[in-house]
Design an enzyme around this catalytic site. Structure first.
Site, short mmCIF file in Angstrom:
data_model
loop_
_atom_site.label_atom_id
_atom_site.label_comp_id
_atom_site.label_asym_id
_atom_site.label_seq_id
_atom_site.Cartn_x
_atom_site.Cartn_y
_atom_site.Cartn_z
N ARG A 46 43.73 13.01 85.04
CA ARG A 46 42.65 14.30 84.33
C ARG A 46 42.34 15.13 85.21
O ARG A 46 42.19 14.81 86.29
CB ARG A 46 41.88 13.67 83.52
CG ARG A 46 42.26 12.58 82.40
CD ARG A 46 41.02 12.17 81.77
NE ARG A 46 41.34 11.12 80.63
CZ ARG A 46 41.50 9.75 80.94
NH1 ARG A 46 41.46 9.26 81.99
NH2 ARG A 46 41.91 9.15 79.98
N LYS A 70 36.39 9.66 83.15
CA LYS A 70 36.09 9.60 81.60
C LYS A 70 35.99 7.86 81.20
O LYS A 70 35.17 7.73 80.63
CB LYS A 70 37.37 10.09 80.93
CG LYS A 70 37.33 9.90 79.46
CD LYS A 70 38.31 10.75 78.69
CE LYS A 70 38.30 10.47 77.11
NZ LYS A 70 39.41 11.26 76.54
N HIS A 138 45.84 20.02 81.30
CA HIS A 138 46.29 18.58 80.70
C HIS A 138 47.94 18.69 80.73
O HIS A 138 48.54 17.54 80.49
CB HIS A 138 45.84 18.49 79.23
CG HIS A 138 45.39 17.11 78.86
ND1 HIS A 138 44.39 16.47 79.58
CD2 HIS A 138 45.85 16.28 78.11
CE1 HIS A 138 44.30 15.15 78.96
NE2 HIS A 138 45.27 15.27 78.28
N ARG A 141 49.30 16.26 83.33
CA ARG A 141 49.27 14.78 82.80
C ARG A 141 50.27 14.54 81.88
O ARG A 141 51.02 13.49 81.98
CB ARG A 141 47.81 14.56 82.40
CG ARG A 141 47.58 13.03 81.92
CD ARG A 141 46.12 13.02 81.69
NE ARG A 141 45.80 11.76 80.87
CZ ARG A 141 45.34 10.61 81.29
NH1 ARG A 141 45.46 10.52 82.68
NH2 ARG A 141 44.88 9.80 80.81
N HIS A 169 45.78 4.32 76.44
CA HIS A 169 45.94 4.55 75.01
C HIS A 169 45.78 3.35 74.29
O HIS A 169 46.20 2.27 74.92
CB HIS A 169 47.10 5.33 74.96
CG HIS A 169 47.44 6.70 75.09
ND1 HIS A 169 48.54 7.33 75.29
CD2 HIS A 169 46.35 7.84 75.48
CE1 HIS A 169 48.21 8.72 75.86
NE2 HIS A 169 47.04 8.69 75.98
N TYR A 178 51.32 11.62 72.39
CA TYR A 178 50.81 12.49 73.62
C TYR A 178 51.86 13.11 74.18
O TYR A 178 51.64 14.19 74.62
CB TYR A 178 50.08 11.42 74.36
CG TYR A 178 49.26 12.02 75.47
CD1 TYR A 178 48.15 12.60 75.27
CD2 TYR A 178 49.78 11.79 76.77
CE1 TYR A 178 47.30 13.15 76.29
CE2 TYR A 178 48.90 12.51 77.86
CZ TYR A 178 47.99 13.21 77.56
OH TYR A 178 47.01 13.57 78.58
#
Length: 195
Positions: A46, A70, A138, A141, A169, A178
């Site tokens: 990230r 995160k 993003h 990623r 996830h 995703y």
């Protein structure tokens, strides 16, 4: 910055396009963004984790460990030899104040903000005519995830399991959505119809 309640989402780059971009940025002397995009694509980090990196963590190492901002989970990365060489080249060209310095320092001598990085990526998209709709931090990623999936052909389901774990996830379905696979699968449903 996206508008509140808008449905914008980052799109991935095709791997070849991402690697060509890394090379072009380097060739054009934009070593910071070249390094940023390379690290993002090769690690799947990230933006908050990339901005926290310091040269001493990534320079001349075969692997390194971070605690994700995160999730607070520990993550170990093996550094690809090509990425390792690129990190070394960028370090020499950027010539930071020291090995303890963050890897992405602006001209104002501060770590870039996420918003500023996104603005720079929009400029890069236009300048290099990238074939991606929504290009943001993003995207890197997602580019990582899509390439891991694509490179595993016959073992694609195993790759999804690994990506699910890397991305933290809750299910493979979330991972497929995703990295854009779910949308492709749904759209292919329409292709099977005929007159």
């Amino acid at each position: 910055m996206s508008l509140k309640y808008s449905n914008t989402t980052a799109d991935f780059l095709q791997w070849d396009e991402a690697m060509n971009l890394v090379r072009k940025l380097s060739r054009d002397g934009n070593y910071k963004m070249s390094l940023f995009i390379a690290i993002g694509c090769f690690t799947g980090f990230r933006i908050s984790d990339i901005l926290a990196l310091r040269w001493k963590q990534i320079l001349n190492v075969d692997e390194f460990t971070i605690i994700e901002h995160k999730t607070k989970k520990k993550r170990t990365i093996r550094v690809n030899p090509q990425l390792k060489a690129h990190i070394r080249e960028c370090y020499e060209r950027i010539n930071p104040v020291g090995i303890n310095a963050p890897i992405l320092i602006s001209q104002k001598k501060t770590v870039y903000s996420i918003q500023r990085i996104n603005d720079i990526l929009k400029e890069i998209k236009a300048k290099y005519k990238l074939k991606v709709n929504n290009f943001s931090c993003h995207s890197l990623r997602k580019t990582f995830g899509r390439q891991v999936y694509n490179m595993n052909g016959e073992n694609a389901e195993l790759a999804l399991v690994k990506l699910m774990e890397i991305f933290n996830h809750s299910s493979i379905t979330v991972t497929k959505r995703y990295i854009g696979l779910r949308k492709e699968e749904i759209l292919q449903t329409y292709d099977c119809l005929s007159f």
